[in-house]
Write a protein that holds these residues in place. Structure first.
Motif: not given
Length: 341
Positions: A317, A320-321, A324-325
């Motif tokens: 998580p 990933q956060k 992500k962009d």
């Protein structure tokens, strides 16, 4: 005798029956000449009226018959005309039916011919599709072979370039006085005094990159220094990373490893991701030749490709956060490049 005659006449008169003129269905009696002479005047008058009435009826009947004959003749003429017209219509319809039949036969022949042509066209299309598929597969194999050859050439170039150091930012012409090897010794003395005295560090070759690499650049050409061992190159680059600011006669310059164009491009593709990781204190590094390394939850993770990184990030998580962009942007960028191809 006269009395007998009268009696006989009376009897005869009594026997005579006259047909009323208004009784159409009563048959008219036949009278003999002697009977007519012995008739009384009243009876004669009745007989005359009866005859006249019968004559009138006969005339009317004759007229009616003539009318019927005329009507029948007219109807017969109409029937005859209708029969002729019907015959003509039948002939016309027969001609039309014949034409339609001929047209249907022609259409059948045309359809059969078109079906045969379509069959031939489908066979040709199938052959072309097979050839196209074979061409595509051949092109794919060729592209795969080209990629493999590029990878092999890149690996060979990286192997050859592995002992090299690339010096960026040295103005053109500074090497006229001491030469490129003398400039490199000056860089070591100015930035790494301890390394400059290391007699094991030997420069085998030094040159500037060809002009064709820098035709559109205003910056000076890079200097490529080939050392005797990879160990010495890594030692110098480690010191450069630790010092961070490298100078030559007070002007900033850079020291980097020397890579093939393919490896250099692969390393550049990690830059945006490395920048995000650096902003989040993940201590990213781009390892030789083009691997990404960073710290995640106290462990050092290394990835050879972005696909492996995406698979790892999908189950974590926090990364990933964080990524992500930038990963989404990279995916869109590669998608546009594929569409242009």
């Amino acid at each position: 005798m006269p009395n007998n005659k009268r009696k006989n006449r009376g009897n005869k008169n009594k026997e005579v029956t006259m047909t009323p003129p208004n009784e159409k269905d009563t048959p008219i009696q036949d009278y003999e000449d002697d009977d007519i002479e012995e008739m009384q005047e009243a009876d004669l008058k009745k007989l005359i009226r009866t005859l006249r009435s019968s004559q009138k009826q006969i005339l009317e009947l004759q007229k009616s018959l003539m009318d019927k004959i005329e009507n029948l003749s007219h109807e017969n003429e109409i029937l005859r005309r209708n029969q002729n017209e019907t015959k003509q219509l039948v002939q016309q319809e027969t001609g039309i039916v014949t034409e339609v039949k001929n047209s249907i036969d022609q259409m059948k022949n045309t359809i059969e011919s078109l079906t045969n042509r379509m069959g031939e066209a489908e066979e040709r299309i199938s052959d072309l599709e097979d050839r196209e598929q074979e061409r595509i597969q051949s092109d794919q194999r060729t592209e795969e072979e080209i990629r493999n050859l590029k990878h092999i050439v890149g690996n060979l170039q990286d192997t050859i370039k592995k002992p090299n150091i690339r010096v960026l930012g040295v103005p053109e012409g500074m090497e006229r006085e001491k030469g490129l090897e003398g400039l490199f010794s000056e860089i070591l003395a100015e930035n790494f005094p301890g390394l400059e005295k290391d007699r094991d560090i030997l420069v085998q070759e030094a040159h500037r990159t060809p002009n064709k690499h820098d035709q559109k650049r205003s910056s000076p050409r890079h200097i490529v220094i080939k050392l005797s061992t990879v160990k010495h190159k890594e030692k110098i680059l480690k010191c450069a990373r630790e010092k961070r600011q490298i100078t030559l006669r007070g002007s900033p310059i850079r020291l980097t490893a020397d890579f093939s164009s393919e490896t250099l491009q692969a390393r550049r593709e990690w830059r945006d991701i490395a920048q995000v990781l650096r902003e989040n204190n993940c201590q990213p590094r781009i390892l030789y030749p083009a691997k990404l390394s960073f710290v995640n939850e106290g462990e050092i993770k290394t990835f050879h490709s972005k696909q492996k990184l995406k698979e790892f990030v999908a189950t974590r998580p926090a990364p990933q956060k964080m990524l992500k962009d930038v990963l989404h942007t990279e995916t869109k960028k590669h998608g546009h490049q594929y569409e242009r191809r």
